[in-house]
Design a protein around this motif. Structure first.
Motif, mmCIF file in Angstrom:
data_model
loop_
_atom_site.group_PDB
_atom_site.id
_atom_site.type_symbol
_atom_site.label_atom_id
_atom_site.label_comp_id
_atom_site.label_asym_id
_atom_site.label_seq_id
_atom_site.Cartn_x
_atom_site.Cartn_y
_atom_site.Cartn_z
ATOM 1 N N GLU A 293 49.135 -13.994 32.950
ATOM 2 C CA GLU A 293 49.768 -13.427 34.143
ATOM 3 C C GLU A 293 50.984 -14.249 34.568
ATOM 4 N N TRP B 9 54.640 -15.779 33.252
ATOM 5 C CA TRP B 9 55.605 -15.602 32.178
ATOM 6 C C TRP B 9 56.967 -16.153 32.582
ATOM 7 N N ILE C 80 48.464 -10.117 24.529
ATOM 8 C CA ILE C 80 49.533 -9.764 25.463
ATOM 9 C C ILE C 80 49.979 -8.340 25.170
ATOM 10 N N GLN D 175 53.527 -6.110 29.457
ATOM 11 C CA GLN D 175 53.632 -7.450 30.029
ATOM 12 C C GLN D 175 54.927 -8.152 29.630
#
Length: 203
Positions: free
Chosen positions: A46, A48, A128, A132
């Motif tokens: 969560e 990045w 992932i 995302q």
């Protein structure tokens, strides 16, 4: 100390992990080739690499030696240690099938590799998902913004052998591509090389 060089063939990508203190060296072996980079925190997907946070805290859209790249949670992810080129982009998203459908001549998109697709494949083993993947750091990409805010993509300024060195400030999962968009690479597709200098090997 011997550091191995890994090659990403034209229009492909790679995924790998970095530990805090490792240095990622991204090299343009032939010149005028862009590399798209994205990273996620190893401890939680969560978090990045964030263009918005990075621009905000550095107070510039032109990133180079000494700048820190931040996550969406405002934590340092990378520090830029060496920049041979001085021109990179963190405004534009990775090229995708839709990029070629909308911005390129009709029929271009069919079967055309893309940085987005290559990042999807690179990140899949790490759990992932495609949705995302945000705006990438487009290393060596020459994007100019005029006084009216118009974005112009010019040929990369990178010459053969030039590099960008980034020190990981946390444990990371990284995706890196040799960009697939003709317009970003002066009409040609070439490889990208990279090295990982482990933190314990530096000194």
């Amino acid at each position: 100390m011997t550091v191995s060089t890994q090659r990403i063939p034209p229009q492909t990508g790679a995924g790998f992990e970095l530990r805090r203190g490792d240095v990622l060296v991204v090299i343009d072996p032939q010149g005028e080739q862009v590399a798209d980079l994205m990273a996620f925190a190893a401890e939680g997907r969560e978090e990045w690499l964030s263009s918005g946070r990075t621009f905000d805290y550095n107070e510039t859209i032109y990133l180079t030696t000494g700048h820190v790249l931040y996550s969406n949670r405002s934590r340092p992810m990378f520090t830029l240690l060496r920049d041979d080129v001085g021109q990179h982009d963190f405004l534009l998203t990775p090229c995708s099938t839709e990029t070629f459908e909308i911005l390129y001549p009709p029929g271009t998109a069919e079967g055309h590799p893309s940085c987005f697709g290559n990042l999807v494949a690179a990140f899949a083993p790490y759990g992932i998902a495609p949705d995302q993947i945000p705006t990438t750091l487009n290393i060596f990409m020459n994007v100019r913004v005029d006084e009216r805010g118009r974005v112009v993509i010019a040929p990369p300024l990178s010459r053969a052998g030039q590099r960008l060195e980034l020190r990981a400030e946390m444990d990371l999962v990284v995706g890196l591509t040799a960009c697939s968009a003709e317009g970003s690479n002066n009409g040609t597709f070439k490889p990208i090389d990279y090295q990982i200098i482990r933190g314990q090997d530096r000194g």
